[in-house]
Each structure stands twice: as structure tokens, then as C-alpha cells.
Design an enzyme around this catalytic site. Sequence first.
Site, short mmCIF file in Angstrom:
data_model
loop_
_atom_site.label_atom_id
_atom_site.label_comp_id
_atom_site.label_asym_id
_atom_site.label_seq_id
_atom_site.Cartn_x
_atom_site.Cartn_y
_atom_site.Cartn_z
N LYS A 29 51.60 34.47 39.33
CA LYS A 29 51.31 34.15 37.70
C LYS A 29 52.70 34.16 36.85
O LYS A 29 53.90 34.50 37.33
CB LYS A 29 50.49 35.46 37.20
CG LYS A 29 49.19 35.59 37.92
CD LYS A 29 48.36 36.59 37.32
CE LYS A 29 46.86 36.69 38.05
NZ LYS A 29 45.94 37.80 37.35
N TYR A 44 39.56 30.39 35.60
CA TYR A 44 38.70 31.80 35.49
C TYR A 44 37.57 31.77 34.69
O TYR A 44 37.24 32.57 34.06
CB TYR A 44 39.69 32.74 34.53
CG TYR A 44 40.90 33.19 35.55
CD1 TYR A 44 40.52 34.13 36.64
CD2 TYR A 44 42.20 33.00 35.14
CE1 TYR A 44 41.53 34.82 37.26
CE2 TYR A 44 43.12 33.61 36.14
CZ TYR A 44 42.81 34.46 37.07
OH TYR A 44 43.87 35.23 37.94
N ASN A 91 49.60 40.70 35.87
CA ASN A 91 49.68 41.46 37.00
C ASN A 91 50.36 40.66 38.21
O ASN A 91 49.86 40.94 39.32
CB ASN A 91 48.39 42.00 37.17
CG ASN A 91 47.20 41.12 37.52
OD1 ASN A 91 47.55 39.92 37.40
ND2 ASN A 91 46.00 41.43 37.51
N HIS A 146 47.51 36.43 41.81
CA HIS A 146 46.19 36.21 41.90
C HIS A 146 45.75 35.79 43.42
O HIS A 146 46.46 35.52 44.18
CB HIS A 146 45.39 35.01 41.11
CG HIS A 146 44.37 34.51 41.61
ND1 HIS A 146 42.68 35.19 41.44
CD2 HIS A 146 43.81 33.37 42.59
CE1 HIS A 146 41.99 34.50 41.73
NE2 HIS A 146 42.60 33.52 42.67
N GLU A 155 39.38 27.23 45.21
CA GLU A 155 40.42 27.44 44.37
C GLU A 155 41.61 26.61 45.00
O GLU A 155 42.45 25.97 44.44
CB GLU A 155 41.05 28.85 44.30
CG GLU A 155 40.02 29.36 43.15
CD GLU A 155 40.07 31.26 43.38
OE1 GLU A 155 39.48 32.07 42.64
OE2 GLU A 155 40.90 31.74 44.31
P1 ATP Z 1 42.56 38.06 40.14
O1 ATP Z 1 41.40 37.42 39.80
O2 ATP Z 1 43.57 37.33 39.01
O3 ATP Z 1 43.03 38.05 41.41
P2 ATP Z 1 41.37 40.50 40.20
O4 ATP Z 1 40.40 39.60 41.08
O5 ATP Z 1 42.12 41.53 40.63
O6 ATP Z 1 42.61 39.49 39.64
P3 ATP Z 1 39.43 40.03 38.18
O7 ATP Z 1 38.48 41.06 37.42
O8 ATP Z 1 39.16 38.93 38.86
O9 ATP Z 1 40.62 40.85 38.74
O10 ATP Z 1 40.27 39.75 36.69
C1 ATP Z 1 41.21 38.45 36.71
C2 ATP Z 1 42.16 38.63 35.90
O11 ATP Z 1 42.12 38.85 34.41
C3 ATP Z 1 43.26 39.82 36.25
O12 ATP Z 1 43.94 39.76 37.36
C4 ATP Z 1 44.00 40.16 34.80
O13 ATP Z 1 45.06 39.06 34.88
C5 ATP Z 1 42.78 39.77 33.88
N1 ATP Z 1 42.30 41.02 33.66
C6 ATP Z 1 41.24 41.64 34.15
N2 ATP Z 1 40.75 42.68 33.58
C7 ATP Z 1 41.39 42.71 32.27
C8 ATP Z 1 41.44 43.52 31.15
N3 ATP Z 1 40.49 44.54 31.19
N4 ATP Z 1 42.07 43.22 30.19
C9 ATP Z 1 43.04 42.41 30.40
N5 ATP Z 1 43.09 41.23 31.35
C10 ATP Z 1 42.50 41.52 32.20
MG MG Z 2 39.48 38.09 40.38
#
Ligand code: ATP
Ligand code: MG
Length: 131
Positions: A3, A43, A106, A109, A120
Site C-alpha cells: 500500500k 474495495y 496498514n 493487502h 484481484e
Molecule cells: P485488506 O483487505 O486491505 O487486506 P483486511 O482484509 O485486513 O485488509 P478489511 O476489513 O478488508 O481488512 O479492510 C480493508 C482495508 O480498509 C483495511 O486494510 C484498512 O486499510 C481499511 N480499514 C479497515 N477497517 C478500517 C477502519 N475501521 N478504519 C479505517 N480504515 C479501515
Molecule cells: Mg480485506
Amino acid sequence: MIKPDAVQDGNSGAILKMIEEAGFRIVALKKTQLSSERAGQFYEVHKERPFYGDLCRYMSSGPIFAAILEKDNAVADFRKLIGATNPTNAEEGTIRKKFAKSIEANAVHGSDSDENAEIEGSFFFSRFERF
Ligand code: ATP
Ligand code: MG
């Protein structure tokens, strides 16, 4: 995907090293930048969530690396390697524990199922680009 925060901080090489050392083969890799619209498509499952607008802004704020990775049990093993979404909860030794700045920024992804990994992968690469 690596990211924007991690690319901006110069952590791409260290993250790819951790990925390779964990036994993943990098099948395809490209540096690119998403528009906010394209980040929104990526997303789309989160479009009703309160953080969706910020997420689209953040994901389009700078270059990213997109990669297709290959390994037995790749989806589950990659999620173990990256750690919890919120780095505060991520285990020691995970990519997010080491490099993530916040629950949003974070660092990486990972796909959450084989089916989504296929979708994806096709989002970033055409079949002919995969070696
Ligand atoms: P990713 O899909 O990016 O691998 P993930 O599967 O761990 O991450 P998801 O729940 O799919 O988490 O959320 C997608 C992304 O949205 C997260 O990686 C983060 O960048 C963002 N995100 C998720 N929850 C929050 C939140 N509460 N506040 C802000 N950003 C968030
Ligand atoms: Mg995810």
C-alpha cells in the site's frame, strides 16, 4: 498489494523479502497508482462502511505494488504473514506489526479467498503477463 504508506516509506524491498522468505513465489509484480475511482472498485465490498471515502483517498494517494503470489495454502498463509488489520493487534514478526502505521495505513493487502485472489489478480494483470 503493497500500500501507498509502505511504498512511500521505502519498505517495499523489505516487505518483498519477507514474502519470499516465507516461501511465496512472486508470479507477477508491478508498480502503479490507482485513481480514487479504481481504488473504490477494488474495495467495493466496503462501500457502505464509514471509512470507505478515506480508504479510497488513501489507496490512491501514491504508488502501490500489485503482486500475484503462489504457494500451497497461499491465502491463509499470507494472511498469517501480514497479521491483523489493526497493527495494534498484529502478532510479532508479521508485516503489519513491523510496517503498518494505523488500521488504515496498514502496509499491505491480502486476498481473503481463492476466488477473490483470482478476481484481484485479474484487476491488475492480464493472463499473458503472468510468468
Ligand atoms: P485488506 O483487505 O486491505 O487486506 P483486511 O482484509 O485486513 O485488509 P478489511 O476489513 O478488508 O481488512 O479492510 C480493508 C482495508 O480498509 C483495511 O486494510 C484498512 O486499510 C481499511 N480499514 C479497515 N477497517 C478500517 C477502519 N475501521 N478504519 C479505517 N480504515 C479501515
Ligand atoms: Mg480485506
